[in-house]
Motif scaffolding. Structure first.
Motif, PDB file in Angstrom:
ATOM      1  N   GLN B 227       0.700  -0.960  -0.079  1.00  0.00           N
ATOM      2  CA  GLN B 227      -0.066  -0.115   0.060  1.00  0.00           C
ATOM      3  C   GLN B 227       0.881   1.138   0.137  1.00  0.00           C
ATOM      4  O   GLN B 227       0.519   2.262   0.329  1.00  0.00           O
ATOM      5  N   VAL B 228       1.987   1.229  -0.363  1.00  0.00           N
ATOM      6  CA  VAL B 228       3.185   2.422  -0.317  1.00  0.00           C
ATOM      7  C   VAL B 228       2.324   3.435  -0.989  1.00  0.00           C
ATOM      8  O   VAL B 228       1.980   3.225  -2.485  1.00  0.00           O
ATOM      9  N   PHE B 229       2.393   4.754  -0.702  1.00  0.00           N
ATOM     10  CA  PHE B 229       1.824   5.836  -1.391  1.00  0.00           C
ATOM     11  C   PHE B 229       2.876   7.098  -1.030  1.00  0.00           C
ATOM     12  O   PHE B 229       3.004   7.777  -1.832  1.00  0.00           O
ATOM     13  N   GLU B 230       2.562   7.478   0.397  1.00  0.00           N
ATOM     14  CA  GLU B 230       3.309   8.667   0.664  1.00  0.00           C
ATOM     15  C   GLU B 230       4.599   8.973   0.015  1.00  0.00           C
ATOM     16  O   GLU B 230       4.768  10.214  -0.381  1.00  0.00           O
ATOM     17  N   ALA B 231       5.509   7.806   0.168  1.00  0.00           N
ATOM     18  CA  ALA B 231       6.634   7.881  -0.408  1.00  0.00           C
ATOM     19  C   ALA B 231       6.728   8.265  -1.597  1.00  0.00           C
ATOM     20  O   ALA B 231       7.609   9.309  -2.077  1.00  0.00           O
ATOM     21  N   VAL B 232       6.002   7.677  -2.515  1.00  0.00           N
ATOM     22  CA  VAL B 232       6.107   8.008  -4.054  1.00  0.00           C
ATOM     23  C   VAL B 232       5.347   9.340  -4.331  1.00  0.00           C
ATOM     24  O   VAL B 232       5.898  10.242  -4.960  1.00  0.00           O
ATOM     25  N   TYR B 233       4.437   9.652  -3.661  1.00  0.00           N
ATOM     26  CA  TYR B 233       3.495  10.910  -3.944  1.00  0.00           C
ATOM     27  C   TYR B 233       4.380  12.089  -3.612  1.00  0.00           C
ATOM     28  O   TYR B 233       4.302  13.036  -4.240  1.00  0.00           O
ATOM     29  N   ILE B 234       4.851  11.952  -2.302  1.00  0.00           N
ATOM     30  CA  ILE B 234       5.698  13.288  -1.849  1.00  0.00           C
ATOM     31  C   ILE B 234       7.146  13.436  -2.285  1.00  0.00           C
ATOM     32  O   ILE B 234       7.371  14.437  -2.779  1.00  0.00           O
ATOM     33  N   VAL B 235       7.845  12.277  -2.385  1.00  0.00           N
ATOM     34  CA  VAL B 235       9.314  12.367  -2.702  1.00  0.00           C
ATOM     35  C   VAL B 235       9.313  12.368  -4.326  1.00  0.00           C
ATOM     36  O   VAL B 235      10.195  12.976  -4.931  1.00  0.00           O
ATOM     37  N   PHE B 236       8.502  11.587  -5.126  1.00  0.00           N
ATOM     38  CA  PHE B 236       8.800  11.282  -6.383  1.00  0.00           C
ATOM     39  C   PHE B 236       7.906  12.167  -7.415  1.00  0.00           C
ATOM     40  O   PHE B 236       7.957  12.188  -8.677  1.00  0.00           O
ATOM     41  N   ARG B 237       6.766  12.504  -6.912  1.00  0.00           N
ATOM     42  CA  ARG B 237       5.669  13.234  -7.825  1.00  0.00           C
ATOM     43  C   ARG B 237       6.338  14.283  -8.838  1.00  0.00           C
ATOM     44  O   ARG B 237       6.848  15.075  -7.925  1.00  0.00           O
ATOM     45  N   GLY B 238       6.055  14.257  -9.796  1.00  0.00           N
ATOM     46  CA  GLY B 238       6.332  15.587 -10.757  1.00  0.00           C
ATOM     47  C   GLY B 238       5.243  16.347 -11.036  1.00  0.00           C
ATOM     48  O   GLY B 238       4.266  16.173 -10.406  1.00  0.00           O
ATOM     49  N   THR B 239       5.587  17.360 -11.891  1.00  0.00           N
ATOM     50  CA  THR B 239       4.673  18.442 -11.951  1.00  0.00           C
ATOM     51  C   THR B 239       3.280  17.510 -12.790  1.00  0.00           C
ATOM     52  O   THR B 239       2.100  17.869 -12.542  1.00  0.00           O
ATOM     53  N   ASN B 240       3.628  16.560 -13.541  1.00  0.00           N
ATOM     54  CA  ASN B 240       2.540  16.138 -14.492  1.00  0.00           C
ATOM     55  C   ASN B 240       2.357  14.616 -14.229  1.00  0.00           C
ATOM     56  O   ASN B 240       1.474  14.093 -15.018  1.00  0.00           O
ATOM     57  N   ASN B 241       3.095  13.977 -13.393  1.00  0.00           N
ATOM     58  CA  ASN B 241       2.975  12.691 -13.225  1.00  0.00           C
ATOM     59  C   ASN B 241       3.274  12.186 -11.811  1.00  0.00           C
ATOM     60  O   ASN B 241       3.880  12.922 -11.190  1.00  0.00           O
ATOM     61  N   GLY B 249       8.800   4.831 -10.234  1.00  0.00           N
ATOM     62  CA  GLY B 249       8.459   4.806  -8.960  1.00  0.00           C
ATOM     63  C   GLY B 249       6.912   4.481  -8.767  1.00  0.00           C
ATOM     64  O   GLY B 249       6.345   4.609  -7.767  1.00  0.00           O
ATOM     65  N   LEU B 250       6.328   4.401 -10.067  1.00  0.00           N
ATOM     66  CA  LEU B 250       4.793   4.140 -10.042  1.00  0.00           C
ATOM     67  C   LEU B 250       4.443   2.721  -9.262  1.00  0.00           C
ATOM     68  O   LEU B 250       5.110   1.657  -9.526  1.00  0.00           O
ATOM     69  N   MET B 251       3.486   2.726  -8.221  1.00  0.00           N
ATOM     70  CA  MET B 251       3.006   1.681  -7.477  1.00  0.00           C
ATOM     71  C   MET B 251       1.834   1.518  -7.734  1.00  0.00           C
ATOM     72  O   MET B 251       1.041   2.510  -8.159  1.00  0.00           O
ATOM     73  N   ILE B 252       1.427   0.497  -7.040  1.00  0.00           N
ATOM     74  CA  ILE B 252      -0.237   0.136  -7.401  1.00  0.00           C
ATOM     75  C   ILE B 252      -1.112   1.153  -6.676  1.00  0.00           C
ATOM     76  O   ILE B 252      -1.795   1.830  -7.510  1.00  0.00           O
ATOM     77  N   VAL B 253      -0.767   1.704  -5.386  1.00  0.00           N
ATOM     78  CA  VAL B 253      -1.830   2.602  -5.057  1.00  0.00           C
ATOM     79  C   VAL B 253      -1.632   4.189  -5.470  1.00  0.00           C
ATOM     80  O   VAL B 253      -2.604   4.675  -5.768  1.00  0.00           O
ATOM     81  N   PRO B 254      -0.388   4.536  -5.701  1.00  0.00           N
ATOM     82  CA  PRO B 254      -0.430   5.903  -6.433  1.00  0.00           C
ATOM     83  C   PRO B 254      -1.017   5.623  -7.859  1.00  0.00           C
ATOM     84  O   PRO B 254      -1.641   6.593  -8.340  1.00  0.00           O
TER      85      PRO B 254
END
Lengths: 419, 297
Positions: B227-241, B249-254
């Motif tokens: 269920q990893v989400f915050e790590a991807v969303y906060i650390v790796f999210r770009g402007t458009n993806n 870093g795309l995981m199932i929950v993101p």
């Protein structure tokens, strides 16, 4: 007895189906327009932006004592989800503002009012920047939202480093830009160029694409990324990374300039923060419009759109307030408050850019950029395609694919999503 | 029947508040999402039943979902494997009751009681590009070139694993310490008398006796990692993806979030959620069965 759970589940699902199917998008009963109305306006952005819109709302109340408008802030991070939840529940704000294409998307799903019904288009279209207006309205011409403000790109550069490298004027073309980067490198600058807004993203490529004479879509919304112009633009953009070492990990413009990067392409908001956050840079930096490509100068113009929700009981008053937001007096009020708050606000009317919250020199650069402005494509499937198109561009920058293959893949994605 | 009902009526009445909350906030949303996974619900319009179309597209046509699934599996294996290993190692190192051990346990447990958002922001700052991040400052002092940590696809999953192991090993350590302290000392004494080496004592006493704890640590670790989400969303999210550079870093929950709340495909996102549920359910079941089978050997 054993069948009981199965039967219970089936009944539960059936009940759910019935329950879920009760939602509808019937027209909302409108309140009496002569009665006192309290209008709720959810503004995506920061509290300072909310404050300037509230100033305009308070001014509106002076001429419309029956209408009270309350502006609330939605942060960019969760605005989309909150607006979606409000649309689903059909209860929430009367007016929303957010990303330029949000109102188109909500509108297509029945969540927004067509503002043509209240004459918003006839009043405002002539005042707005044509490119931005086209980007805010739906491809079929429906006006679910209109531009609320503008944002654009400029180059921020270190005048002292340019002087040291013997460059007397800022490059005006791609060739001059390349020559300047070579000179800067020769003078000992480690990082001649970096990108803040749009790094590794379609927005960054957008400028080069249009400057090379390419487009994402044809005027009738056919994907058009698989062209020699698009390839030329991508090759030039990729060179900035691979040959001139532009960082793939985004460094904020001020930080980049402070640590010796010679020039950074960044959003208009950058201009407000450099002197404040990096006092050592005072007098050592300047701004310029993006250099022109083979087809001439073009700059990306973004911003926010504003519209009225379909579940508003005060659609007419809300639409009237949106028209008011374009008046000289409303914009003057917002600019005055924006200046008090050091807010990077550019009004949606090109004729009023010189009176934005920036210094006259900065406003002149933004006016020049916006004069050649083009906005994001409003074609069907673009929002869905944009992240995947960015990924194809990234694969070219990171050397995972050649420019031609990356663009062909991007074009395929756009064609698939165009329906 | 009526007598039994009368006898238990008070208990049933006392259960009503919980049952109400349970039905309203768990069963109803769950069943609703199951229903929506068979529809084209877009958040605004009335959902239309589309049968298995969402699941068919998800499993056979959606390359991005397959990419997210593959990333997730790699991440889960590495994060759970290393997390469990480090938890056990820390527990073995600091299982005593002396002050230094207690202090070390407290230090390693701290990330588990810290807000995950704050932790992720901290990591983002550590991996800041240029000369601003701690990581680049450290390697700069060593005379190495700066690294673009968050824009290098081959570093994405290792960084996510590092963040997960660092954040979770303290919690696993506490569980293992409890498990270690419950192993009777007589077993070790008897083994020593029989001439067992330290490794043999660990291999044949400690590890088997810790099996229930290991099962718990692995199963809860699996659920959390999937269920990893915050790590991807906060650390790796770009402007458009949402998944970082090249979706590395795309995981199932993101991905689920992206489909549901960026693209308004709430029916499709519900299907992703149910596929994730099935994966976690099957893996947890396999893990529990394996644990039981090994115990019976």
């Amino acid at each position: 007895m054993r069948r009981m759970p199965v039967v219970a589940c089936a009944l539960l699902l059936a009940a759910l189906g019935a329950g879920c199917a009760t939602g509808s998008t019937t027209e909302t009963q409108q309140a009496d327009t002569s009665a006192p109305a309290t209008i709720s306006y959810w503004s995506t952005g920061g509290d300072d932006e909310t404050a300037i819109f509230q100033k305009a709302a308070d001014l509106y109340r002076k001429s419309h004592p029956n209408v009270t408008i309350k502006v609330q802030t939605l942060s960019w991070d969760d605005a989309y989800a909150k607006l979606l939840a409000a649309s689903t529940a059909r209860s929430g704000p009367d007016i929303i503002s957010g990303g330029m294409t949000w109102t188109i998307q909500f509108g297509a799903k029945g969540g927004m009012v067509d503002l043509r019904k209240y004459g918003v288009d006839t009043t405002l279209k002539a005042q707005a920047l044509p490119a931005q207006w086209d980007s805010a309205i739906s491809p079929d011409g429906t006006v679910y939202g209109v531009p609320l403000d503008m944002s654009t790109v400029a180059i921020y550069y270190r005048t002292d480093l340019f002087e040291k490298a013997g460059i007397t004027s800022f490059p005006k073309t791609w060739d001059e830009l390349t020559a300047a980067m070579d000179k800067l490198k020769a003078s000992g600058v480690k990082q001649p160029f970096s990108m803040d807004w749009g790094n590794l993203d379609w927005i960054g490529y957008f400028n080069f694409l249009y400057q090379a004479g390419g487009t994402f879509y044809t005027p009738d919304c056919k994907p058009s990324l698989n062209t020699p112009a698009a390839e030329r633009a991508l090759a030039y953009w990729v060179d900035l990374y691979q040959k001139y070492g532009a960082p793939t990990d985004t460094v904020a413009a001020g930080n980049a300039l402070a640590t010796g990067t010679a020039m950074v392409s960044g959003g208009n908001w950058v201009a407000k923060g450099i002197d404040l956050d990096f006092p050592d840079l005072k007098g050592k930096w300047a701004m310029a419009p993006l250099p022109a490509g083979p087809a001439g100068p073009t700059t990306f113009v973004g911003g926010r759109a504003i519209g009225v929700t379909s579940y508003s009981k005060h659609a007419e008053q809300s639409a009237d307030f949106i028209k008011f937001m374009y008046t000289d007096e409303a914009i003057a009020t917002m600019v005055a408050e924006g200046k008090n708050r050091n807010l990077p606000y550019i009004p949606p009317r090109p004729d009023l850019i010189p009176s934005s919250t920036f210094t006259p020199e900065q406003s002149a650069v933004f006016a020049e950029s916006i004069r050649t402005g083009v906005s994001a494509p409003g074609c069907p499937g673009w929002d869905e395609s944009a992240p995947d198109v960015s990924k194809q561009l990234q694969s070219a920058i990171l050397g995972k694919a050649d420019t031609k293959t990356a663009l062909a893949e991007a074009a395929k994605i756009m064609e698939r999503n165009a329906g | 029947m009526r007598d039994r009902l009368r006898r238990n009526l008070t208990s049933y009445v006392m259960l009503v508040p919980f049952l109400g909350l349970f039905l309203g906030f768990l069963v109803w949303p769950l069943a609703n999402s199951l229903y929506l996974s068979f529809t084209d619900f877009n958040g605004v319009n009335v959902p239309e039943f589309t049968g298995l179309q969402n699941f068919r597209r998800l499993l056979f046509e959606d390359d991005r979902f397959r990419h997210a699934l593959m990333n997730t599996f790699v991440y889960v294996i590495a994060a759970v494997g290393l997390g469990t290993l480090f938890s056990l190692a820390l527990a073995l190192a600091f299982s005593g009751s002396s002050w230094p051990h207690r202090i070390m346990r407290t230090i390693f447990f701290l990330p588990s009681v810290t807000s995950s958002i704050a932790l992720m922001l901290l990591w983002k700052w550590i991996f800041n590009p240029g000369d601003f991040g701690l990581a680049n400052t450290v390697i700069g002092r060593l005379g190495l070139d700066t690294v673009e940590w968050l824009a290098n696809p081959s570093l994405t999953i290792p960084i996510l694993v590092l963040m997960s192991v660092w954040g979770g090993m303290g919690y696993g350590m506490i569980l293992y310490v409890a498990g270690l302290n419950s192993i009777p000392h007589e077993y070790y004494e008897a083994a020593r008398i029989d001439g067992a080496t330290t490794w043999n004592q660990f291999r044949y006493i400690t590890l088997p006796m810790l099996r229930p704890v290991t099962t718990y640590v692995v199963v809860t670790g699996l659920i959390t990692a999937f269920q990893v989400f915050e790590a991807v969303y906060i650390v790796f999210r770009g402007t458009n993806n949402i998944g970082g550079v090249l979706d590395s870093g795309l995981m199932i929950v993101p991905y689920l979030y992206d489909q549901g709340f960026t693209h308004f495909k709430l029916g499709y996102a519900s299907a992703v959620a149910w596929v994730l549920f099935l994966i976690i359910f099957v893996l947890s079941l396999v893990n529990l069965r394996l644990g039981r089978a090994v115990k019976e050997l």
